[in-house]
Design an enzyme around this catalytic site. Structure first.
Site, PDB file in Angstrom:
ATOM      1  N   CYS A  85       0.840  -1.198   0.000  1.00 21.87           N
ATOM      2  CA  CYS A  85       0.000   0.000   0.000  1.00 21.87           C
ATOM      3  C   CYS A  85       0.879   1.254   0.000  1.00 21.87           C
ATOM      4  O   CYS A  85       1.725   1.432   0.876  1.00 21.87           O
ATOM      5  CB  CYS A  85      -0.904  -0.015   1.238  1.00 21.87           C
ATOM      6  SG  CYS A  85      -1.812   1.517   1.495  1.00 21.87           S
ATOM      7  N   GLY A  86       0.676   2.120  -0.975  1.00 22.33           N
ATOM      8  CA  GLY A  86       1.461   3.341  -1.075  1.00 22.33           C
ATOM      9  C   GLY A  86       1.294   4.251   0.137  1.00 22.33           C
ATOM     10  O   GLY A  86       2.268   4.844   0.617  1.00 22.33           O
TER      11      GLY A  86
END
Length: 114
Positions: free
Chosen positions: A10-11
């Site tokens: 997840c960024g």
């Protein structure tokens, strides 16, 4: 101790982790996908967040839409669904002994860490 419930794919989670590292803070990384929270832990986090369980669910996640969306679920059922399917837990989460935030917004992260 400060904890981050983290998903490396997840960024937003990677960004939160980078902020923690840049501030040279001591913290514990919890990969909640491989080490899901217990019921007691999840209830504690919800209490610290001050939100109902449904607000911690990633409601746009395909699993939620295909399996749970539109069903009438109790808070206890939602908690159990998140424990069984940790991919549905909103991320990242920053947790201390007394408080927690859903750390998706950079300004919110900085304010929390002050």
């Amino acid at each position: 101790m400060l904890q981050i419930l983290h998903n490396n794919r997840c960024g937003k989670s990677r960004n939160c982790l980078a902020i923690l590292e840049s501030k040279k803070l001591e913290f514990e990384i919890i990969n909640y996908l491989t080490t899901p929270p217990t019921e007691a832990t999840l209830k504690s986090v919800l209490k610290k967040l001050g939100i109902p369980p449904i607000d911690l669910v990633r409601q746009k996640e395909k699993l939620w839409i295909d399996t749970f969306k539109g069903k009438t679920l109790s808070e206890e059922e939602i908690i159990n669904i998140m424990i069984t399917n940790p991919i549905l837990i909103e991320r990242p989460l920053l947790i201390t002994e007394t408080s927690a935030i859903i750390a998706r917004d950079e300004a919110k992260i900085h304010n929390f860490l002050q």
